[in-house]
Scaffold this motif. Structure first.
Motif, short mmCIF file in Angstrom:
data_model
loop_
_atom_site.label_atom_id
_atom_site.label_comp_id
_atom_site.label_asym_id
_atom_site.label_seq_id
_atom_site.Cartn_x
_atom_site.Cartn_y
_atom_site.Cartn_z
N HIS A 92 0.85 -1.19 0.00
CA HIS A 92 0.00 0.00 0.00
C HIS A 92 0.88 1.24 0.00
O HIS A 92 1.91 1.30 0.64
CB HIS A 92 -0.98 -0.02 1.17
CG HIS A 92 -0.37 -0.40 2.47
ND1 HIS A 92 -0.15 -1.71 2.83
CD2 HIS A 92 0.06 0.35 3.49
CE1 HIS A 92 0.41 -1.74 4.03
NE2 HIS A 92 0.56 -0.50 4.45
N GLU A 93 0.44 2.21 -0.74
CA GLU A 93 1.26 3.36 -1.14
C GLU A 93 0.51 4.64 -0.84
O GLU A 93 -0.67 4.61 -0.49
CB GLU A 93 1.54 3.26 -2.64
CG GLU A 93 1.82 1.84 -3.15
CD GLU A 93 3.12 1.23 -2.64
OE1 GLU A 93 4.13 1.93 -2.69
OE2 GLU A 93 3.13 0.08 -2.19
N SER A 94 1.16 5.76 -1.08
CA SER A 94 0.53 7.07 -0.85
C SER A 94 1.56 8.14 -1.16
O SER A 94 2.74 7.83 -1.36
CB SER A 94 0.11 7.20 0.62
OG SER A 94 1.26 7.40 1.42
N TYR A 149 -10.08 3.68 -2.54
CA TYR A 149 -9.23 4.01 -3.68
C TYR A 149 -9.03 2.81 -4.58
O TYR A 149 -8.83 1.69 -4.10
CB TYR A 149 -7.83 4.39 -3.20
CG TYR A 149 -7.70 5.78 -2.63
CD1 TYR A 149 -7.16 6.82 -3.39
CD2 TYR A 149 -8.07 6.05 -1.31
CE1 TYR A 149 -7.00 8.09 -2.86
CE2 TYR A 149 -7.91 7.32 -0.78
CZ TYR A 149 -7.38 8.33 -1.56
OH TYR A 149 -7.21 9.58 -1.02
N TRP A 158 -1.54 -3.29 -5.44
CA TRP A 158 -1.29 -2.01 -4.77
C TRP A 158 -2.58 -1.34 -4.31
O TRP A 158 -3.49 -1.12 -5.12
CB TRP A 158 -0.61 -1.04 -5.75
CG TRP A 158 0.87 -1.22 -5.91
CD1 TRP A 158 1.82 -1.11 -4.94
CD2 TRP A 158 1.58 -1.51 -7.13
NE1 TRP A 158 3.06 -1.31 -5.48
CE2 TRP A 158 2.95 -1.55 -6.81
CE3 TRP A 158 1.18 -1.72 -8.45
CZ2 TRP A 158 3.93 -1.81 -7.77
CZ3 TRP A 158 2.14 -1.97 -9.40
CH2 TRP A 158 3.50 -2.03 -9.06
N HIS A 190 -4.15 1.87 -1.27
CA HIS A 190 -3.80 3.16 -0.66
C HIS A 190 -3.68 2.99 0.86
O HIS A 190 -4.55 2.41 1.51
CB HIS A 190 -4.88 4.19 -0.97
CG HIS A 190 -4.44 5.62 -0.71
ND1 HIS A 190 -4.02 6.06 0.54
CD2 HIS A 190 -4.34 6.69 -1.53
CE1 HIS A 190 -3.70 7.35 0.47
NE2 HIS A 190 -3.88 7.75 -0.77
N ARG A 199 4.67 7.68 0.92
CA ARG A 199 5.48 6.47 0.77
C ARG A 199 6.96 6.83 0.74
O ARG A 199 7.36 7.85 0.16
CB ARG A 199 5.07 5.81 -0.55
CG ARG A 199 5.71 4.46 -0.85
CD ARG A 199 5.47 3.45 0.23
NE ARG A 199 5.31 2.10 -0.30
CZ ARG A 199 5.60 1.01 0.41
NH1 ARG A 199 6.08 1.09 1.64
NH2 ARG A 199 5.39 -0.19 -0.11
N LYS A 256 -4.17 4.90 3.26
CA LYS A 256 -5.28 5.45 4.05
C LYS A 256 -6.36 4.38 4.28
O LYS A 256 -6.91 4.26 5.36
CB LYS A 256 -5.88 6.64 3.28
CG LYS A 256 -6.28 7.79 4.15
CD LYS A 256 -7.01 8.83 3.34
CE LYS A 256 -6.16 10.06 3.15
NZ LYS A 256 -6.88 11.12 2.40
N LEU A 278 -5.10 6.20 -6.93
CA LEU A 278 -3.85 6.26 -6.15
C LEU A 278 -2.74 6.92 -6.96
O LEU A 278 -2.04 7.82 -6.47
CB LEU A 278 -3.44 4.84 -5.73
CG LEU A 278 -2.05 4.67 -5.11
CD1 LEU A 278 -1.97 5.35 -3.74
CD2 LEU A 278 -1.68 3.19 -4.98
N GLU A 280 -3.28 10.67 -7.30
CA GLU A 280 -2.97 11.43 -6.07
C GLU A 280 -1.45 11.53 -5.87
O GLU A 280 -0.93 12.60 -5.54
CB GLU A 280 -3.62 10.76 -4.86
CG GLU A 280 -3.44 11.58 -3.60
CD GLU A 280 -4.07 10.94 -2.36
OE1 GLU A 280 -5.25 10.50 -2.44
OE2 GLU A 280 -3.40 10.87 -1.32
#
Ligand code: NDP
Ligand code: GDR
Length: 372
Positions: free
Chosen positions: A188-190, A337, A228, A230, A193, A232, A342, A345
């Motif tokens: 999971h990313e953002s 998401y 993958w 998100h 990250r 959050k 993702l 963003e």
């Protein structure tokens, strides 16, 4: 009613920052464990910081380290937490090949230290523990999609250390009747990250290419496939896992898998550039096929992606795709998401970040560096 208290190890990391935000919004008193560092390392949570001199502070930071039992026992004794989220880890798979013993100590034995601290302090009936387990446990593909019942076959010192963390959590649950659970979270990313994980490395590089601040992106294995989501959405699942009647382990994933190559394509498409890949293996390259934004400095035919074998891993995890059915059914968890949202963003955040840096440079200001 008394406020719930939570301890988060790894509060300065990506997930720690999102989880602290979530728990504060839910009215928790949040205690974070941060490592001593020679530079400030709280960038991701500075917006949540509360001055300890004020009354009614809801976020408290403690110095600590998962390699130090004495300090974990002291902090847990002082806080008497309702929940502990053990997110602290040496979390980079490739780096774990460079520092295998340290990784085992932090990611494996560190988990034991938390569980044992709770047991020693007689908090087994009070404190619920979340262990940050990982889809890396599945490693060499045994079956797809991967669920709570799929056998593990770890493929890195990181994954082997996390395997100890997984099983010691299960063992303490069974041996001492503790409320201790594993969330087996897929990638999971953002925008928060870490910069050397593949998604953020790509979105940062593509943003810089768009702004004329970089010429090329060097990558490792483009064929790897990841599920993958998100961050959050995933911290919400962590919290839900600790609110159930019975302690159980859960897979958290989107159920969709994508290659690294396609993640690159999607990121470029956010800046109006279509990429085509030619060649194979270490000779594969990515070229600009078309450009739809006139301000973009790239040229059709320009080589923008190349392979650098230094990013290949001694043993790779080729394919991850999770089956989140149990989490959907029992936790009612559903991600908000999807991957396109993702990528959008992350790209928007990195373009904004480097636009600011470029604006300063173009106008004769230095980007702040206290040492110059
Ligand atoms: P990050 O690398 O962003 O954060 C790791 C955190 O652990 C940082 O706060 C770091 O501190 C801290 N830490 C590192 N070493 C120690 C130590 N010796 N003692 C105490 N704290 C330490 O990771 P993420 O937020 O992405 O991941 C959170 C957890 O979830 C990790 O355990 C990771 O392995 C696991 N996980 C992550 C997934 C993902 O896709 N993100 C998927 C599945 C599992 P500092 O800031 O000082 O470096
Ligand atoms: P991963 O994440 O190893 O899945 O672990 P990472 O983003 O590092 O790699 C994903 C895949 O991309 C390939 N890859 C590259 N990776 C990096 N970092 N840099 C490159 O240049 C590059 N080129 C190709 C990798 O080989 C790999 O196949 C993450 C971490 O957050 C773990 O802590 C977590 O447990 C797992 O996700 C689930």
């Amino acid at each position: 009613m008394q406020k719930k208290k939570a301890i988060i190890t790894g509060i300065t990391g990506q997930d720690g920052a999102y989880l602290a935000d979530l728990l504060l919004k839910k009215g928790y008193e949040v205690h974070g464990i941060k490592r001593r560092s020679s530079l400030f390392n709280t960038d991701r949570i500075d917006h949540l910081y509360q001055d300890p001199h004020e009354n009614g502070v809801q976020l408290v930071l403690h110095y600590g380290d998962l390699t130090d039992s004495t300090n974990l026992i002291r902090i847990i004794q002082q806080v008497q937490p309702d929940e502990i989220y053990n997110l602290g880890a040496m979390s980079h798979v490739q780096v774990s090949f460079e520092s295998p013993e340290y990784t085992a100590d932090v990611d494996g034995v560190g988990t034991l230290r938390i569980l044992e601290a709770v047991r020693i302090l007689g908090l087994t009936d009070k404190t619920r523990i979340y262990q940050a387990s990982t889809s890396e446990l599945y490693g060499l593909v045994q079956e797809v999609p991967q669920s709570e019942n799929t056998p593990f076959y770890p493929r890195s010192p990181y994954a082997v250390a996390k395997m100890y963390g997984f099983w010691i959590t299960v063992n303490y649950r069974e041996a001492y009747n503790m409320y201790a659970c594993n969330g087996i979270l897929f990638n999971h990313e953002s925008p928060l990250r870490g910069e050397t994980f593949v998604t953020r490395k790509i979105t940062r590089a593509v943003a810089k290419l768009y702004l004329g601040m970089q010429d090329k992106l060097f990558m490792g294995n483009l064929d790897a496939k990841r599920d993958w989501g998100h961050a959050k959405d995933y911290v919400e699942a962590m919290w839900l896992i600790l609110q159930q009647e019975k302690p159980e382990d859960f897979v958290i994933a989107t159920g969709v898998t994508t290659t690294v190559r396609d993640f690159i394509r999607m990121s470029f498409s956010e800046i109006g550039v279509e990429i085509e890949f030619k060649g194979s293996g270490v000779d594969e390259k990515g070229y600009v096929k078309s450009i739809s934004k006139p301000e973009c400095p790239l040229q059709p035919g320009q080589e923008v992606v190349a392979i650098d074998p230094r990013y290949f891993r001694p043993t790779e995890v080729d394919l991850l795709i999770g089956d989140p059915t149990k989490a959907q059914t029992k936790l009612g968890w559903k991600p908000k998401y999807d991957l396109p949202a993702l990528v959008k963003e992350m790209m928007a955040a990195d373009v904004e970040l480097f636009r600011q840096e470029k604006l300063l440079k173009d106008n004769g200001y230095k980007v702040l560096n206290q040492f110059e």
